[in-house]
Design an enzyme around this catalytic site. Structure first.
Site, PDB file in Angstrom:
ATOM      1  N   LYS A  60     -11.932  -2.335  10.344  1.00  0.00           N
ATOM      2  CA  LYS A  60     -11.009  -2.045  11.457  1.00  0.00           C
ATOM      3  C   LYS A  60     -11.801  -1.990  12.749  1.00  0.00           C
ATOM      4  CE  LYS A  60      -8.161   0.891   8.564  1.00  0.00           C
ATOM      5  NZ  LYS A  60      -7.668   2.213   8.205  1.00  0.00           N
ATOM      6  N   GLU A  78      -3.745  -5.812   5.844  1.00  0.00           N
ATOM      7  CA  GLU A  78      -2.571  -4.953   6.003  1.00  0.00           C
ATOM      8  C   GLU A  78      -2.123  -4.941   7.462  1.00  0.00           C
ATOM      9  OE1 GLU A  78      -4.100  -1.088   4.804  1.00  0.00           O
ATOM     10  OE2 GLU A  78      -4.893  -0.778   6.803  1.00  0.00           O
ATOM     11  N   LYS A 129       0.964   5.478   0.482  1.00  0.00           N
ATOM     12  CA  LYS A 129       0.185   6.611   0.961  1.00  0.00           C
ATOM     13  C   LYS A 129       0.366   7.783   0.010  1.00  0.00           C
ATOM     14  CE  LYS A 129      -1.568   5.127   4.862  1.00  0.00           C
ATOM     15  NZ  LYS A 129      -3.021   5.162   5.123  1.00  0.00           N
ATOM     16  N   LYS A 184       0.882  -1.161   0.000  1.00  0.00           N
ATOM     17  CA  LYS A 184       0.000   0.000   0.000  1.00  0.00           C
ATOM     18  C   LYS A 184       0.913   1.202   0.000  1.00  0.00           C
ATOM     19  CE  LYS A 184      -3.226   1.866   3.462  1.00  0.00           C
ATOM     20  NZ  LYS A 184      -4.419   1.414   4.221  1.00  0.00           N
TER      21      LYS A 184
HETATM   22  C1  MUC Z   1      -5.479   3.978   6.892  1.00  0.00           C
HETATM   23  O1  MUC Z   1      -6.080   4.978   6.557  1.00  0.00           O
HETATM   24  O2  MUC Z   1      -5.672   2.960   6.242  1.00  0.00           O
HETATM   25  C2  MUC Z   1      -3.408   1.915   7.852  1.00  0.00           C
HETATM   26  C3  MUC Z   1      -2.272   1.612   7.241  1.00  0.00           C
HETATM   27  C4  MUC Z   1      -1.567   2.780   7.082  1.00  0.00           C
HETATM   28  O3  MUC Z   1      -0.481   2.916   6.562  1.00  0.00           O
HETATM   29  O4  MUC Z   1      -2.273   3.804   7.571  1.00  0.00           O
HETATM   30  C5  MUC Z   1      -3.399   3.279   8.199  1.00  0.00           C
HETATM   31  C6  MUC Z   1      -4.644   4.053   8.131  1.00  0.00           C
HETATM   32 MG    MG Z   2      -7.022   4.069   4.864  1.00  0.00          MG
END
Ligand code: MUC
Ligand code: MG
Length: 376
Positions: free
Chosen positions: A275, A329, A171, A169
């Site tokens: 979550k 994740e 960001k 993943k």
């Molecule tokens: C999210 O927004 O998913 C989960 C993994 C990550 O890197 O940030 C979080 C929050």
């Molecule tokens: Mg997220």
């Protein structure tokens, strides 16, 4: 008798600040320490259960901070539960809902501690109390979030080499889109073709930016786009989902059962990140998943960088979901400088493995907890 044996004698909450191996940057925050509320529940039979509620950068990812959770647990949630049977998880959630509105992360930490204590009391793994596991390991996803393209490529390659993670993943949303896309391009070039890449924008883009940049994400091989625009912008989200050639994953937009119903009905995404901090309890997580699955939505096991305590709590409930198409994740244990347990979760063959012992199946390490506990 179980009701009397599992009566709740005491609930304590400690604030934890655990350092991460590197800066973790999101659209709206950047962290070097993970903030957890660590809940310890003591039952009348002497069994202790542990639960963890995670935050990202104080009250920035969601509205709860560790300080707020500590205050609300000590003042409202714990007093309402002391003396009640700890074996009745659904009843405990009702009691908590009467004592405090929302506060889902704090409630989920207590719920997790009760689940752990009940599993230990009955000598069964937590998943058995949730319907039983349909899988004992899950494909594991690692999040790249330093913002430094070269560092991210090195980190991804190291994860593949160790056999821990081969799905990623990234960001987006903290730099301008062109800079973000350059990072993504460097990553895509370096990884084996066909590698699963999730792009999490954390509500950072407008609808206009999505219209402009989602096709480029498609060209860069992104498999899934997570929460590109603000939670609550339902109509715009639905328009984006309809025109996107990549599936959209709902994250911050779905916490409660009614939000799940609304977002699914409006077709704002075709995948949902689950979550405990959003849904408030293991049973609510399963109900939210059920509502979404009934609308044809696929499931993704989300995280908030939990230690092995919170990650184990998630794995036990994720293991019982009939469908978990996108893996999980739950990478938190591997981003902490030191984990909070003596028997960290096992990452092997690019999967994270469900612990097998009673309750959550992990052993909190008192030395680590004391080391990273905060008093104020
Ligand atoms: C999210 O927004 O998913 C989960 C993994 C990550 O890197 O940030 C979080 C929050
Ligand atoms: Mg997220």
């Amino acid at each position: 008798d179980l009701l009397r044996d599992t009566a709740i004698r005491r609930i304590t909450a400690r604030m934890i600040a655990a350092p991460t191996t590197r800066n973790h940057k999101l659209s709206n925050t950047s962290v070097t320490h993970q903030g957890y509320i660590l809940v310890e529940v003591l039952l009348e039979n002497g069994v202790i259960g542990y639960g963890e509620g995670s935050t990202l950068g104080g009250p920035r990812w969601a509205e709860e901070s560790v300080e707020a959770m500590k205050a609300n647990i000590d003042t409202y949630l714990a007093p309402a539960l002391v003396g009640q049977p700890g074996c009745n998880l659904e009843a405990a959630t009702l009691i908590m809902d009467r004592a405090a509105k929302r506060n889902y992360t704090a409630k989920s930490a207590i719920d997790m501690a009760l689940l752990d204590a009940l599993g230990k009391t009955l000598n069964v793994p937590a998943h058995v109390l949730l319907g039983g596991a349909v899988r004992t390991s899950i494909e594991a996803i690692w999040a790249l979030a330093s913002g430094d393209a070269a560092q991210e490529v090195d980190e991804a390659q190291a994860m593949i080499q160790r056999g821990w993670f081969n799905r990623f993943k990234i960001k987006l949303g903290f730099a301008d889109p062109a800079t973000d896309l350059a990072r993504l391009g460097a990553l895509q070039k370096a990884l084996p073709s066909g590698t699963m890449i999730v792009a999490d924008v954390n509500q950072g883009w407008s609808e206009a930016e999505c219209i402009r940049y989602l096709p480029e994400l498609h060209d860069l091989g992104v498999s899934l786009i997570e929460q590109p625009i603000a939670a609550g912008q339902t109509e715009a989200s639905a328009r984006i989902a309809a025109r996107s050639s990549i599936p959209i994953m709902m994250d911050e937009s779905v916490s409660t059962l009614s939000e799940a119903k609304r977002e699914v009905a409006a077709a704002t995404g075709s995948v949902l990140s689950l979550k405990l901090c959003k849904h408030g309890s293991v049973h609510n997580l399963k109900r939210v998943a059920g509502i979404a699955a009934a609308g044809g939505v696929q499931m993704y096991g989300g995280c908030l960088l939990e230690s092995s305590i919170g990650a184990a709590g998630h794995l036990h409930v994720f293991a019982t979901l009939p469908h978990l198409e996108w893996g999980t994740e739950q990478f938190g244990p591997k981003i902490l400088v030191e984990d909070l347990v003596s028997d960290s979760l096992r990452y092997e063959d690019f999967r994270v493995h469900l612990p097998t012992g009673p309750g959550l199946g992990v052993t909190p390490d008192p030395e680590m907890i004391d080391k990273y506990a905060r008093n104020a």
